[in-house]
Design a protein around this motif. Structure first.
Motif, PDB file in Angstrom:
ATOM      1  N   ALA A 411      73.550  71.335  88.334  1.00  0.00           N
ATOM      2  CA  ALA A 411      73.486  72.784  88.523  1.00  0.00           C
ATOM      3  C   ALA A 411      72.077  73.224  88.903  1.00  0.00           C
ATOM      4  O   ALA A 411      71.891  74.053  89.808  1.00  0.00           O
ATOM      5  CB  ALA A 411      73.944  73.497  87.255  1.00  0.00           C
ATOM      6  N   ALA A 412      71.080  72.664  88.223  1.00  0.00           N
ATOM      7  CA  ALA A 412      69.693  73.015  88.537  1.00  0.00           C
ATOM      8  C   ALA A 412      69.299  72.519  89.933  1.00  0.00           C
ATOM      9  O   ALA A 412      68.532  73.187  90.642  1.00  0.00           O
ATOM     10  CB  ALA A 412      68.756  72.430  87.486  1.00  0.00           C
ATOM     11  N   ASP A 413      69.828  71.362  90.332  1.00  0.00           N
ATOM     12  CA  ASP A 413      69.569  70.870  91.693  1.00  0.00           C
ATOM     13  C   ASP A 413      70.092  71.863  92.734  1.00  0.00           C
ATOM     14  O   ASP A 413      69.411  72.151  93.730  1.00  0.00           O
ATOM     15  CB  ASP A 413      70.257  69.517  91.911  1.00  0.00           C
ATOM     16  N   VAL A 414      71.300  72.376  92.508  1.00  0.00           N
ATOM     17  CA  VAL A 414      71.893  73.345  93.428  1.00  0.00           C
ATOM     18  C   VAL A 414      71.032  74.599  93.498  1.00  0.00           C
ATOM     19  O   VAL A 414      70.747  75.136  94.579  1.00  0.00           O
ATOM     20  CB  VAL A 414      73.330  73.695  92.995  1.00  0.00           C
ATOM     21  N   ILE A 415      70.589  75.079  92.333  1.00  0.00           N
ATOM     22  CA  ILE A 415      69.762  76.292  92.280  1.00  0.00           C
ATOM     23  C   ILE A 415      68.456  76.082  93.044  1.00  0.00           C
ATOM     24  O   ILE A 415      68.033  76.948  93.822  1.00  0.00           O
ATOM     25  CB  ILE A 415      69.500  76.673  90.811  1.00  0.00           C
ATOM     26  N   GLU A 416      67.827  74.952  92.827  1.00  0.00           N
ATOM     27  CA  GLU A 416      66.561  74.692  93.525  1.00  0.00           C
ATOM     28  C   GLU A 416      66.766  74.571  95.032  1.00  0.00           C
ATOM     29  O   GLU A 416      65.900  74.998  95.815  1.00  0.00           O
ATOM     30  CB  GLU A 416      65.914  73.428  92.964  1.00  0.00           C
ATOM     31  N   GLN A 417      67.899  74.023  95.444  1.00  0.00           N
ATOM     32  CA  GLN A 417      68.158  73.922  96.879  1.00  0.00           C
ATOM     33  C   GLN A 417      68.332  75.315  97.493  1.00  0.00           C
ATOM     34  O   GLN A 417      67.869  75.573  98.603  1.00  0.00           O
ATOM     35  CB  GLN A 417      69.398  73.063  97.142  1.00  0.00           C
ATOM     36  N   VAL A 418      68.988  76.226  96.752  1.00  0.00           N
ATOM     37  CA  VAL A 418      69.108  77.608  97.224  1.00  0.00           C
ATOM     38  C   VAL A 418      67.730  78.254  97.325  1.00  0.00           C
ATOM     39  O   VAL A 418      67.416  78.946  98.298  1.00  0.00           O
ATOM     40  CB  VAL A 418      70.029  78.425  96.289  1.00  0.00           C
ATOM     41  N   ILE A 419      66.904  78.026  96.318  1.00  0.00           N
ATOM     42  CA  ILE A 419      65.550  78.589  96.325  1.00  0.00           C
ATOM     43  C   ILE A 419      64.777  78.121  97.558  1.00  0.00           C
ATOM     44  O   ILE A 419      64.085  78.914  98.209  1.00  0.00           O
ATOM     45  CB  ILE A 419      64.793  78.196  95.033  1.00  0.00           C
ATOM     46  N   HIS A 420      64.905  76.856  97.878  1.00  0.00           N
ATOM     47  CA  HIS A 420      64.116  76.289  98.966  1.00  0.00           C
ATOM     48  C   HIS A 420      64.644  76.669 100.344  1.00  0.00           C
ATOM     49  O   HIS A 420      63.878  76.804 101.293  1.00  0.00           O
ATOM     50  CB  HIS A 420      64.084  74.757  98.842  1.00  0.00           C
ATOM     51  N   THR A 421      65.980  76.854 100.457  1.00  0.00           N
ATOM     52  CA  THR A 421      66.561  77.092 101.784  1.00  0.00           C
ATOM     53  C   THR A 421      67.052  78.517 101.997  1.00  0.00           C
ATOM     54  O   THR A 421      67.166  78.964 103.138  1.00  0.00           O
ATOM     55  CB  THR A 421      67.740  76.138 102.021  1.00  0.00           C
ATOM     56  N   LYS A 422      67.389  79.230 100.898  1.00  0.00           N
ATOM     57  CA  LYS A 422      67.995  80.572 100.976  1.00  0.00           C
ATOM     58  C   LYS A 422      69.255  80.563 101.828  1.00  0.00           C
ATOM     59  O   LYS A 422      69.599  81.559 102.474  1.00  0.00           O
ATOM     60  CB  LYS A 422      66.991  81.592 101.537  1.00  0.00           C
ATOM     61  N   SER A 423      69.964  79.439 101.838  1.00  0.00           N
ATOM     62  CA  SER A 423      71.189  79.317 102.614  1.00  0.00           C
ATOM     63  C   SER A 423      72.260  78.676 101.740  1.00  0.00           C
ATOM     64  O   SER A 423      71.947  78.094 100.691  1.00  0.00           O
ATOM     65  CB  SER A 423      70.946  78.468 103.859  1.00  0.00           C
ATOM     66  N   PRO A 424      73.523  78.776 102.132  1.00  0.00           N
ATOM     67  CA  PRO A 424      74.592  78.189 101.317  1.00  0.00           C
ATOM     68  C   PRO A 424      74.380  76.704 101.066  1.00  0.00           C
ATOM     69  O   PRO A 424      73.987  75.967 101.973  1.00  0.00           O
ATOM     70  CB  PRO A 424      75.853  78.443 102.151  1.00  0.00           C
ATOM     71  N   VAL A 425      74.646  76.287  99.829  1.00  0.00           N
ATOM     72  CA  VAL A 425      74.542  74.873  99.465  1.00  0.00           C
ATOM     73  C   VAL A 425      75.956  74.319  99.407  1.00  0.00           C
ATOM     74  O   VAL A 425      76.706  74.594  98.476  1.00  0.00           O
ATOM     75  CB  VAL A 425      73.832  74.691  98.113  1.00  0.00           C
ATOM     76  N   PHE A 426      76.333  73.559 100.427  1.00  0.00           N
ATOM     77  CA  PHE A 426      77.692  73.060 100.514  1.00  0.00           C
ATOM     78  C   PHE A 426      77.885  71.865  99.600  1.00  0.00           C
ATOM     79  O   PHE A 426      76.997  71.026  99.437  1.00  0.00           O
ATOM     80  CB  PHE A 426      78.026  72.695 101.960  1.00  0.00           C
ATOM     81  N   ASN A 427      79.070  71.799  99.032  1.00  0.00           N
ATOM     82  CA  ASN A 427      79.386  70.732  98.082  1.00  0.00           C
ATOM     83  C   ASN A 427      80.090  69.598  98.810  1.00  0.00           C
ATOM     84  O   ASN A 427      81.269  69.691  99.138  1.00  0.00           O
ATOM     85  CB  ASN A 427      80.284  71.282  96.969  1.00  0.00           C
ATOM     86  N   SER A 428      79.354  68.525  99.059  1.00  0.00           N
ATOM     87  CA  SER A 428      79.936  67.372  99.759  1.00  0.00           C
ATOM     88  C   SER A 428      80.951  66.632  98.893  1.00  0.00           C
ATOM     89  O   SER A 428      81.750  65.858  99.403  1.00  0.00           O
ATOM     90  CB  SER A 428      78.821  66.401 100.184  1.00  0.00           C
ATOM     91  N   ARG A 429      80.925  66.912  97.581  1.00  0.00           N
ATOM     92  CA  ARG A 429      81.851  66.224  96.677  1.00  0.00           C
ATOM     93  C   ARG A 429      83.160  66.976  96.493  1.00  0.00           C
ATOM     94  O   ARG A 429      84.079  66.492  95.836  1.00  0.00           O
ATOM     95  CB  ARG A 429      81.188  66.030  95.300  1.00  0.00           C
ATOM     96  N   LEU A 430      83.232  68.201  97.044  1.00  0.00           N
ATOM     97  CA  LEU A 430      84.402  69.038  96.833  1.00  0.00           C
ATOM     98  C   LEU A 430      85.616  68.442  97.533  1.00  0.00           C
ATOM     99  O   LEU A 430      85.581  68.081  98.688  1.00  0.00           O
ATOM    100  CB  LEU A 430      84.151  70.439  97.370  1.00  0.00           C
ATOM    101  N   ARG A 431      86.718  68.358  96.780  1.00  0.00           N
ATOM    102  CA  ARG A 431      87.963  67.832  97.327  1.00  0.00           C
ATOM    103  C   ARG A 431      88.970  68.960  97.453  1.00  0.00           C
ATOM    104  O   ARG A 431      88.972  69.911  96.675  1.00  0.00           O
ATOM    105  CB  ARG A 431      88.524  66.729  96.419  1.00  0.00           C
ATOM    106  N   GLY A 432      89.859  68.820  98.411  1.00  0.00           N
ATOM    107  CA  GLY A 432      90.855  69.858  98.644  1.00  0.00           C
ATOM    108  C   GLY A 432      91.878  69.955  97.530  1.00  0.00           C
ATOM    109  O   GLY A 432      92.426  71.008  97.258  1.00  0.00           O
ATOM    110  N   SER A 433      92.166  68.853  96.857  1.00  0.00           N
ATOM    111  CA  SER A 433      93.134  68.865  95.764  1.00  0.00           C
ATOM    112  C   SER A 433      92.807  67.732  94.814  1.00  0.00           C
ATOM    113  O   SER A 433      92.050  66.827  95.133  1.00  0.00           O
ATOM    114  CB  SER A 433      94.560  68.702  96.295  1.00  0.00           C
ATOM    115  N   VAL A 434      93.399  67.827  93.607  1.00  0.00           N
ATOM    116  CA  VAL A 434      93.137  66.819  92.586  1.00  0.00           C
ATOM    117  C   VAL A 434      94.350  65.890  92.493  1.00  0.00           C
ATOM    118  O   VAL A 434      95.461  66.355  92.448  1.00  0.00           O
ATOM    119  CB  VAL A 434      92.882  67.499  91.228  1.00  0.00           C
TER     120      VAL A 434
END
Length: 434
Positions: A411-434
């Protein structure tokens, strides 16, 4: 170093994960300030986060506690209605007090609890980036997912989707006072109009405190949504409760432990605890009951058998020692599963029915609806979970999923990436279904 602000409800179930996330950000060198009503300051005093008081005129000391006591006495739809009334009042307060406070503190980015719907509009008004944090069950709406306040099972069929859409429409109707306040304020501040409720959530990152394996399958989730698992301390400490918790682990015997907890809001319903104690009478285990309130007096209880009744024990540490937990579900369910402990759920109100339905679908517990609660049904559910190894095996699978999700570090990694880029942080691990 960035200055990160936090907006979230004053309930322990929301403050603990937010504070744990804040502590991780502090460790990385950021400054973190929580903006809250007066009585929240004492609650977070052990966290080392800075505190900025707002809303004193609307929520003087003791008022939040009074609301939570009232909520703890309600069930089902009545509890949901009171919650909506509270968030409507909170939204009006935030629109009045939060912009000046956040500007004065010179915050760079906001973390906004998903149920604090006013937070995103405040951030938009201040031209600040913000991230949505789902400390409770995610309430993102889509036809395939039952509304979070229902006990409905997930069914990938047309009639279930129609049912879900009807439930969403009913919830939107019930919560229209909050929506109307938000829409009106955006007009006053000349901000772009929100066309649907989910427009209030961040378009940079949304962080959910559960693993994807526990959620219902979603088809319309945004690509910047991140399932991170429990936002808990690596040492299983709860910063909001730390200075009030007490328990002697020497009082535990060698029998398997059954831990019963209704959290801090629903803990006033001692009739449920009485039913739990009676249901456990003939089970060869030690029952520990948490009254969920440091002011509670265990000696005033008169529960059947000889359970160990404690006012306010270290919640996560007892979960870790348990063979099963009897709970109202909610965030406690994720805490149990993070330790591989199966559950018998007695959901009462708000998101608890939805969380219980997910636990049952994952095979990690049984559910006894409050309307059908009696000693016989509860005893049967407890014995089934206690004796059938399948429940513990499924809970262990979810424990692995939670550990792999990343927790506060991810979660903190995601927050820091937003801070550094000010752009959406896409989740490469997100799956369409479980």
């Amino acid at each position: 170093m960035s200055h990160i602000g936090i907006l979230c409800p004053g309930a322990i179930g929301h403050l603990n994960p937010m504070c744990n996330l804040g502590i991780e950000l502090l460790r990385r060198g950021h400054k973190v300030t929580l903006f809250g009503v007066p009585e929240v300051e004492e609650k977070i005093s052990q966290s080392n986060l800075e505190f900025y008081e707002i809303g004193a005129s609307d929520f003087p000391p003791g008022s939040i506690e009074a609301i939570y006591i009232q909520l703890g006495q309600l069930t089902g739809l009545e509890g949901l209605k009171l919650t909506i009334q509270f968030f409507e009042k909170e939204a009006s307060m935030l629109f009045r007090d939060a912009p000046g406070a956040i500007s004065d503190a010179r915050v760079d980015l906001l973390l906004v609890d998903q149920v604090t719907s006013a937070g995103g509009t405040v951030a938009d008004y201040l031209n600040l980036p913000f991230i949505t944090v789902c400390n409770a069950l995610p309430i993102n709406r889509e036809p395939g997912v039952p509304p979070y306040f229902t006990h409905w099972r997930y069914e990938n069929v047309w009639w279930a989707k129609m049912r879900n859409q009807l439930g969403i429409a009913i919830f939107n109707y019930l919560s229209r006072p909050i929506w109307n306040v938000l829409v009106q304020q955006r007009e006053i501040w000349h901000l772009p109009r929100h066309h649907q409720r989910d427009d209030a959530y961040s378009r940079l990152a949304q962080i959910a405190q559960l693993p994807q394996e526990l959620d219902f399958p979603r088809e319309k989730i945004v690509p910047w949504f991140h399932y991170v698992g429990t936002l808990k301390s690596p040492k299983d400490m709860e910063p909001v409760s730390l200075n009030k918790q007490s328990f002697s682990f020497e009082e535990l015997d060698d029998k398997p432990l059954i831990y019963a907890s209704l959290g801090t809001l629903q803990s006033h319903n001692w009739k449920i605890f009485h039913c739990i104690a009676e249901a456990c009478l003939d089970i060869d285990a030690q029952l520990v009951i948490s009254l969920g309130n440091p002011k509670a007096v265990p000696s005033k209880t008169n529960f059947p058998g000889n359970p160990l009744v404690v006012a306010f024990p270290p919640h996560q540490q007892l979960i870790n020692r348990s063979s099963l937990v009897v709970t109202h579900a909610g965030s406690t369910a994720v805490s149990c599963l993070s330790s591989g402990v199966p559950i018998v759920a007695i959901p009462i109100t708000t998101d608890q029915p939805g969380m219980a339905a997910r636990v049952a679908r994952a095979g990690a517990g049984e559910v006894v609806p409050l309307a059908k609660l009696n000693v016989a049904k509860l005893k049967m559910a407890i014995e089934r979970v206690f004796e059938d190894r399948t429940y513990r095996d499924n809970a262990a699978k979810l424990r692995s999923a939670i550990q792999n999700a990343g927790g506060v570090v991810y979660a903190a990694d995601v927050i820091e990436q937003v801070i550094h880029t000010k752009s959406p942080v896409f989740n490469s691990r997100l799956r369409g279904s479980v």
